[in-house]
Design an enzyme around this catalytic site. Structure first.
Site, PDB file in Angstrom:
ATOM      1  N   GLY A  42       0.826  -1.222   0.000  1.00  0.00           N
ATOM      2  CA  GLY A  42       0.000   0.000   0.000  1.00  0.00           C
ATOM      3  C   GLY A  42       0.850   1.259   0.000  1.00  0.00           C
ATOM      4  O   GLY A  42       0.552   2.232  -0.669  1.00  0.00           O
ATOM      5  N   VAL A  44       2.850   4.740   1.126  1.00  0.00           N
ATOM      6  CA  VAL A  44       2.370   6.034   1.621  1.00  0.00           C
ATOM      7  C   VAL A  44       0.975   6.313   1.058  1.00  0.00           C
ATOM      8  O   VAL A  44       0.072   6.754   1.767  1.00  0.00           O
ATOM      9  CB  VAL A  44       3.352   7.162   1.212  1.00  0.00           C
ATOM     10  N   CYS A  45       0.801   6.040  -0.227  1.00  0.00           N
ATOM     11  CA  CYS A  45      -0.456   6.410  -0.889  1.00  0.00           C
ATOM     12  C   CYS A  45      -1.668   5.821  -0.156  1.00  0.00           C
ATOM     13  O   CYS A  45      -2.624   6.521   0.149  1.00  0.00           O
ATOM     14  CB  CYS A  45      -0.412   5.936  -2.340  1.00  0.00           C
ATOM     15  N   LYS A  54      -8.325  11.408   0.724  1.00  0.00           N
ATOM     16  CA  LYS A  54      -9.524  11.538  -0.120  1.00  0.00           C
ATOM     17  C   LYS A  54     -10.776  11.086   0.632  1.00  0.00           C
ATOM     18  O   LYS A  54     -11.873  11.631   0.410  1.00  0.00           O
ATOM     19  CB  LYS A  54      -9.364  10.757  -1.421  1.00  0.00           C
ATOM     20  N   GLY A 184       1.632  26.261   0.969  1.00  0.00           N
ATOM     21  CA  GLY A 184       0.370  26.337   0.209  1.00  0.00           C
ATOM     22  C   GLY A 184       0.364  25.413  -0.993  1.00  0.00           C
ATOM     23  O   GLY A 184      -0.218  25.736  -2.028  1.00  0.00           O
ATOM     24  N   ALA A 323       1.230   9.054  -7.320  1.00  0.00           N
ATOM     25  CA  ALA A 323       1.045   7.604  -7.307  1.00  0.00           C
ATOM     26  C   ALA A 323       0.962   7.020  -8.715  1.00  0.00           C
ATOM     27  O   ALA A 323       1.562   5.983  -8.997  1.00  0.00           O
ATOM     28  CB  ALA A 323      -0.218   7.273  -6.523  1.00  0.00           C
ATOM     29  N   HIS A 447     -25.109  14.735 -22.574  1.00  0.00           N
ATOM     30  CA  HIS A 447     -25.710  15.946 -22.013  1.00  0.00           C
ATOM     31  C   HIS A 447     -26.709  15.550 -20.925  1.00  0.00           C
ATOM     32  O   HIS A 447     -27.434  14.577 -21.101  1.00  0.00           O
ATOM     33  CB  HIS A 447     -26.444  16.709 -23.117  1.00  0.00           C
TER      34      HIS A 447
HETATM   35  C1  FAD Z   1      -1.185  13.423   2.326  1.00  0.00           C
HETATM   36  C2  FAD Z   1      -0.799  12.938   0.971  1.00  0.00           C
HETATM   37  C3  FAD Z   1      -1.743  12.919  -0.045  1.00  0.00           C
HETATM   38  C4  FAD Z   1      -1.402  12.457  -1.301  1.00  0.00           C
HETATM   39  N1  FAD Z   1      -2.353  12.449  -2.280  1.00  0.00           N
HETATM   40  C5  FAD Z   1      -2.046  11.991  -3.510  1.00  0.00           C
HETATM   41  C6  FAD Z   1      -3.036  11.922  -4.509  1.00  0.00           C
HETATM   42  O1  FAD Z   1      -4.189  12.273  -4.293  1.00  0.00           O
HETATM   43  N2  FAD Z   1      -2.696  11.441  -5.727  1.00  0.00           N
HETATM   44  C7  FAD Z   1      -1.407  11.037  -6.004  1.00  0.00           C
HETATM   45  O2  FAD Z   1      -1.139  10.610  -7.128  1.00  0.00           O
HETATM   46  N3  FAD Z   1      -0.437  11.090  -5.064  1.00  0.00           N
HETATM   47  C8  FAD Z   1      -0.737  11.543  -3.825  1.00  0.00           C
HETATM   48  N4  FAD Z   1       0.230  11.572  -2.860  1.00  0.00           N
HETATM   49  C9  FAD Z   1       1.585  11.147  -3.232  1.00  0.00           C
HETATM   50  C10 FAD Z   1       1.678   9.616  -3.274  1.00  0.00           C
HETATM   51  O3  FAD Z   1       1.363   9.108  -1.997  1.00  0.00           O
HETATM   52  C11 FAD Z   1       3.077   9.179  -3.686  1.00  0.00           C
HETATM   53  O4  FAD Z   1       3.426   9.804  -4.900  1.00  0.00           O
HETATM   54  C12 FAD Z   1       3.137   7.679  -3.872  1.00  0.00           C
HETATM   55  O5  FAD Z   1       2.783   7.004  -2.689  1.00  0.00           O
HETATM   56  C13 FAD Z   1       4.543   7.250  -4.292  1.00  0.00           C
HETATM   57  O6  FAD Z   1       4.565   5.883  -4.462  1.00  0.00           O
HETATM   58  P1  FAD Z   1       5.916   5.044  -4.320  1.00  0.00           P
HETATM   59  O7  FAD Z   1       5.566   3.665  -4.742  1.00  0.00           O
HETATM   60  O8  FAD Z   1       7.017   5.737  -5.018  1.00  0.00           O
HETATM   61  O9  FAD Z   1       6.311   5.060  -2.789  1.00  0.00           O
HETATM   62  P2  FAD Z   1       5.511   5.075  -1.380  1.00  0.00           P
HETATM   63  O10 FAD Z   1       4.052   5.050  -1.556  1.00  0.00           O
HETATM   64  O11 FAD Z   1       6.146   6.178  -0.637  1.00  0.00           O
HETATM   65  O12 FAD Z   1       5.915   3.676  -0.783  1.00  0.00           O
HETATM   66  C14 FAD Z   1       7.213   3.364  -0.423  1.00  0.00           C
HETATM   67  C15 FAD Z   1       7.174   2.191   0.547  1.00  0.00           C
HETATM   68  O13 FAD Z   1       8.518   1.721   0.708  1.00  0.00           O
HETATM   69  C16 FAD Z   1       8.735   1.412   2.073  1.00  0.00           C
HETATM   70  N5  FAD Z   1      10.177   1.417   2.328  1.00  0.00           N
HETATM   71  C17 FAD Z   1      10.990   2.505   2.491  1.00  0.00           C
HETATM   72  N6  FAD Z   1      12.265   2.083   2.693  1.00  0.00           N
HETATM   73  C18 FAD Z   1      12.250   0.731   2.650  1.00  0.00           C
HETATM   74  C19 FAD Z   1      13.244  -0.279   2.775  1.00  0.00           C
HETATM   75  N7  FAD Z   1      14.537   0.021   2.976  1.00  0.00           N
HETATM   76  N8  FAD Z   1      12.876  -1.577   2.687  1.00  0.00           N
HETATM   77  C20 FAD Z   1      11.565  -1.913   2.467  1.00  0.00           C
HETATM   78  N9  FAD Z   1      10.595  -1.000   2.326  1.00  0.00           N
HETATM   79  C21 FAD Z   1      10.926   0.303   2.412  1.00  0.00           C
HETATM   80  C22 FAD Z   1       7.957   2.486   2.796  1.00  0.00           C
HETATM   81  O14 FAD Z   1       7.692   2.130   4.140  1.00  0.00           O
HETATM   82  C23 FAD Z   1       6.683   2.557   1.935  1.00  0.00           C
HETATM   83  O15 FAD Z   1       5.727   1.636   2.380  1.00  0.00           O
HETATM   84  C24 FAD Z   1      -0.078  12.006  -1.572  1.00  0.00           C
HETATM   85  C25 FAD Z   1       0.881  12.014  -0.550  1.00  0.00           C
HETATM   86  C26 FAD Z   1       0.517  12.462   0.707  1.00  0.00           C
HETATM   87  C27 FAD Z   1       1.560  12.443   1.780  1.00  0.00           C
END
Ligand code: FAD
Length: 474
Positions: A42, A44-45, A54, A184, A323, A447
């Protein structure tokens, strides 16, 4: 097609980049190990980003509409907020989705290891398991997808329960009376909107001259106007010089040319000033991977690092940190590993701000065109002329197209208004398919819908919009 069945790949990080890569690799016949500290994929997203924010913004919109209903002859009482129930609902959404990803991993026989990975060398990882113990695992290829974390401003870092980052804000432990949002950008405005709807007096401070720096000003304007009413204050051209905890809150001092009140005390402060890539991976120095400026791992357009065994994707490799960019990069990396001819060269990556109104854009922006001195024709359709927008009492929106004057090709699309995030997908497709304004004009749209505003913006380009009258020049 190359024989991928003998390949064993590791994906480090289970976010939208990582799990999309792991699932496709499994679908293409590879043996896959996915490593992440959480109980299910899952990232961060799903756990602390897109999804919980959301879910809360949906609630905020409902509250806002209940106030607006007064204008339509329906009056609701002020909402009673059961914070623990709201929190559990948001958590149930996260659990449903992440649990579903856990199931999908099992169905695909992806080996999911709950832990944190570091490098032994380019082809082997030392995995510290959450359940305890370490394991050294060898792989043919490794995809790094460790994502990002909230950036901090060292001078504003104070150890206080009143200080929040986006993760803390999403926990909604309480509804503070006042909240200062530092930054902002889209995360600050989305979370600020949630708290404002729940009853907090929100102030946002932004060091540049406008909210959402980088977005076209005409798209930001309707949002700015709405937030001026929803928020207590929008402080532009202002920086926070210091934060200090006192008995009743955090005292913030401000600097900047537009500052009127030099200091003020807030119940809580949310710092959302961008995100930093998680590139400090243990043992990375034992590989040939290069980390560039701002901590992003350097990759080519096939997501290959300087180490032939290692790929990197998602927030870890650069902007836009979104994401959908992460998952497309993840899928590209896997296709490249499988020996297919693939590159990551999108014509447009959509950006959506899920505030009310929503703002979305794709492809070229007007700001960018002006900066590059590029000649474009801009066709705007105001939602005041949209039947659907009027039925929704939301005439504050606007749809615009950026069109190449020579070829009439659609280069960019920008939308502000409710549902802009859904509508922009048509714009992305138009740009990717090299559609002409005429293609949008001649495509029959249903429409009454807001999607018609895209067709009518194309009609505006030709001076033939049904709903926008332009008097002919004498
Ligand atoms: C509040 C908020 C709202 C957001 N809203 C949106 C949105 O509406 N739409 C959108 O497109 N994006 C949104 N984003 C951005 C989006 O969450 C990120 O762009 C996206 O999650 C990036 O995906 P990723 O796969 O690169 O990494 P991440 O989702 O950051 O996942 C990385 C994972 O790797 C793990 N990890 C880190 N280091 C290690 C390690 N050494 N070994 C094993 N695991 C590790 C972490 O714990 C994490 O689980 C939002 C972000 C935040 C903070």
């Amino acid at each position: 097609m190359a024989d991928t069945s003998k390949l064993h790949i590791a994906v480090v990080g289970g976010g939208p980049g990582g799990y999309a890569a792991a699932f496709l690799a499994s679908d293409l016949g590879m043996k896959v190990t996915l490593i992440d500290p959480e109980v299910n994929p899952g990232g961060v997203c799903l756990y602390r980003g897109c999804i919980p924010s959301k879910a809360l913004l949906h609630v905020a919109k409902l509250i806002e509409e209940s106030h607006q209903a007064k204008n339509w002859g329906i009056e609701f009482a002020d909402p009673k907020i059961d914070l623990s129930k709201l929190r559990s609902w948001k958590e149930s959404v996260v659990k449903k989705l992440t649990g579903g990803l856990g199931q999908l991993s099992k169905q695909r026989s992806v080996q999911y290891v709950q832990g944190t990975a570091g490098f032994q060398n380019s082809n082997s990882l030392k995995v510290k398991k959450t359940s305890g113990g370490e394991e050294i695992m060898a792989f043919d290829k490794i995809i790094l997808a460790t994502g990002s974390r909230p950036a901090v401003i060292p001078s504003l870092k104070i150890d206080s329960a009143r200080m929040l980052d986006s993760t803390g804000a999403l926990d909604i432990k309480d509804i503070p009376k006042t909240l200062l949002v530092v930054g902002g950008g889209y995360i600050g405005l989305e979370l600020g909107s949630v708290y404002a709807a729940l009853g907090t007096r929100v102030s946002v401070v932004e060091m540049t001259g406008g909210l959402l720096p980088g977005a076209d000003r005409d798209l930001v304007l309707p949002l700015h106007k709405k937030l001026e009413k929803a928020f207590e204050a929008i402080l532009l051209n202002t920086t926070v010089a210091s934060l200090k905890e006192e008995k009743n809150g955090i005292r913030a001092t401000f600097e900047g040319k537009d500052v009127k009140e030099r200091e003020k005390v807030y119940d809580k402060v949310l710092v959302s000033v961008g995100r930093k890539p998680n590139s400090e991976i243990e043992g990375l120095d034992k590989t040939k991977v290069k980390v560039g400026q701002r901590g992003f791992i350097q990759v080519n357009n096939q997501l290959q690092t300087d180490d032939p065994a290692i790929f990197a994707i998602g927030d870890l490799v650069g902007e836009p940190m979104l994401a959908h960019k992460a998952s497309h990069e993840g899928r590209t990396a896997v296709e490249v590993i499988a020996g297919h001819k693939y590159t990551f060269e999108p014509s447009a990556i959509p950006a959506v701000v899920f505030t009310d109104p929503e703002i979305a854009w794709a492809g070229l922006t007007e700001t960018q065109a002006q900066k590059e001195g590029r000649e474009v024709k801009v066709a705007k359709f105001p939602w005041g002329a949209s039947g659907r927008a009027i039925t929704l009492d939301r005439t504050d929106g606007m749809t615009k197209l950026l069109i190449d004057p020579g070829t009439e090709r659609v280069l960019g699309v920008g939308i502000v208004g409710p549902g802009a995030g859904e509508l922009i997908a048509e714009g992305v497709l138009a740009i990717e398919m090299a559609a002409l304004a005429g293609d949008l004009e001649l495509t029959i749209h249903p429409h009454p819908t807001l999607s018609e505003t895209i067709m009518e913006a194309a009609e505006v380009f030709y001076g033939t919009s049904t709903d926008v009258y332009r008097p002919k020049r004498a």
